[in-house]
Design an enzyme around this catalytic site. Structure first.
Site, short mmCIF file in Angstrom:
data_model
loop_
_atom_site.label_atom_id
_atom_site.label_comp_id
_atom_site.label_asym_id
_atom_site.label_seq_id
_atom_site.Cartn_x
_atom_site.Cartn_y
_atom_site.Cartn_z
NE ARG A 1 -7.98 -14.06 20.44
CZ ARG A 1 -6.78 -14.00 21.49
NH1 ARG A 1 -5.75 -13.85 20.84
NH2 ARG A 1 -7.11 -13.89 22.72
NE ARG A 2 -6.41 -15.32 25.35
CZ ARG A 2 -7.36 -15.07 25.88
NH1 ARG A 2 -7.98 -16.04 26.78
NH2 ARG A 2 -7.42 -13.66 26.27
NE ARG B 1 -11.85 -17.72 32.43
CZ ARG B 1 -11.80 -16.92 31.17
NH1 ARG B 1 -10.74 -17.20 30.55
NH2 ARG B 1 -12.68 -16.10 30.89
NE ARG C 1 -16.80 -19.93 29.52
CZ ARG C 1 -18.00 -19.88 29.57
NH1 ARG C 1 -18.62 -21.24 28.91
NH2 ARG C 1 -18.79 -19.04 30.14
CE LYS D 1 -11.13 -10.12 25.88
NZ LYS D 1 -11.23 -11.54 26.17
CG ASP D 2 -16.99 -9.75 26.21
OD1 ASP D 2 -16.17 -10.86 25.62
OD2 ASP D 2 -17.02 -9.55 27.37
CB CYS E 1 -17.32 -17.25 19.86
SG CYS E 1 -16.98 -16.15 21.17
#
Length: 344
Positions: A132-133, A156, A150, A81-82, A244
């Protein structure tokens, strides 16, 4: 003994992911030696800015690609996904490994263990680095507040546990599984609550596009079903021109020779949204079924040992779904989201 140099980010999760790929390669090629070279990327260094604000598509990949370009490493392991849907010239994704859970997971502050997002108190703050979330969950759980958080997984989780700022944070379930932290998962978000990011849960191996030797070496890692699902997802995202800075999400499933793709776009606050599902008949091949193919890459991926027609059918599905959404007005939602994100 020939040494294959493998590039990776320095974070603990990146190292675990790279070690797992290297372990598989070692088992397949006992005559080769593998050396892991870890480095920091832009995304690892800039920790005080939301990912969507840095305006850089290759946040977690650029430094690794420079090392690949300079022949300092032979391959690089990434979270798929990156990886942008358009890679810089000269690079390709030579393998997509079998996907782990693509879903998002909620990790709660110790005092809220046993809760769900639904039952968190009014105005509870939920941390996530993803538009997105936030867009999907804001729509679903209007009583919660979403705030950027971040750092790597360790950072986190520390912020969640030690600061009193967050009631919960949202992370990719696959990352927590790979770290061995399944016990922290308080809730798994299913697609009806929160669809996932393109490629989430899968690992991609990036190589030099002309390095046939290394392409052959890593090509055996391709998982056919994961590959075809991710081609459809990446084609959908590429055709929408999402990145992004806009909320785009997907859900794919393979069943009885059918590939199902659901894709959606959201406004930043989740108020506007649009989603559709399409399916295509795709025969999931047994590997090496009809010989190598010399065709160029699709959405940044080279998979010569998987039949080309199956790959093209998956790509076509992604493009068709994106076209359907764009024809229904998705471009407007995405343009506004992009402008608002840039303005804040």
């Amino acid at each position: 003994m020939r040494v294959i140099r493998v590039g990776t980010r320095k974070s603990q999760l990146a190292r675990i992911q790279t070690d797992s790929v290297v372990a598989t390669l070692k088992a397949l090629y006992p005559g080769l030696q593998f050396e892991i070279i870890a480095m920091s990327t832009t995304g690892d260094k800039i920790l005080d800015t939301a990912l969507s604000k840095i305006g850089e598509k290759s946040l977690f990949t650029k430094e690794l690609e420079h090392a690949l370009e300079r022949n300092e490493v032979d391959l690089v392991v990434h979270s798929l996904k990156d990886l942008p849907t358009v890679l810089p010239p000269g690079f390709t994704i030579g393998a997509i490994c079998k996907r782990e859970s693509p879903y998002d997971a909620v990790v709660f502050h110790p005092k809220f263990v046993g809760k769900t997002l639904e039952t968190l108190p009014e105005k509870s703050v939920v941390g996530t680095s993803s538009l997105r979330r936030a867009a999907q969950l804001q729509r679903k759980f209007p009583h919660l507040e979403f705030k950027s958080i971040r750092g790597n997984l360790n950072t986190r989780l520390r912020k969640l546990d030690e600061l009193q700022e967050f009631s919960a944070i949202i992370l990719a379930a696959a990352g927590l599984q790979r770290m061995g932290w399944q016990n922290r998962v308080g809730q798994i978000l299913h697609p009806e609550e929160c669809m996932y990011a393109v490629g989430q849960g899968a690992l991609g191996v990036e190589v030099r596009a002309k390095d046939q030797d290394i392409l052959d070496l890593v090509g055996v890692l391709h998982d056919p079903e994961t590959l075809l699902r991710c081609i459809a997802e990446r084609a959908f995202l590429r055709h929408l021109e999402g990145g992004c800075s806009v909320p785009v999400a997907v859900h794919t499933a393979m069943k009885d020779g059918q590939l199902y793709l659901t894709g959606g776009v959201w406004s930043l606050n989740g108020a506007d949204s649009m989603q559709e599902t399409m399916q295509a008949t795709i025969h999931v091949p047994a590997q090496h079924e009809d010989g190598p193919e010399d065709d160029p890459q699709l959405v940044g991926i080279t998979a010569r040992n998987i039949p080309r027609r199956a790959q093209l059918a998956a790509e076509s599905l992604g493009i068709s779904l994106a076209t359907l959404l764009l024809n229904k007005g998705a471009k407007n939602i995405l343009d506004v989201a992009r402008q608002l994100n840039d303005a804040h």
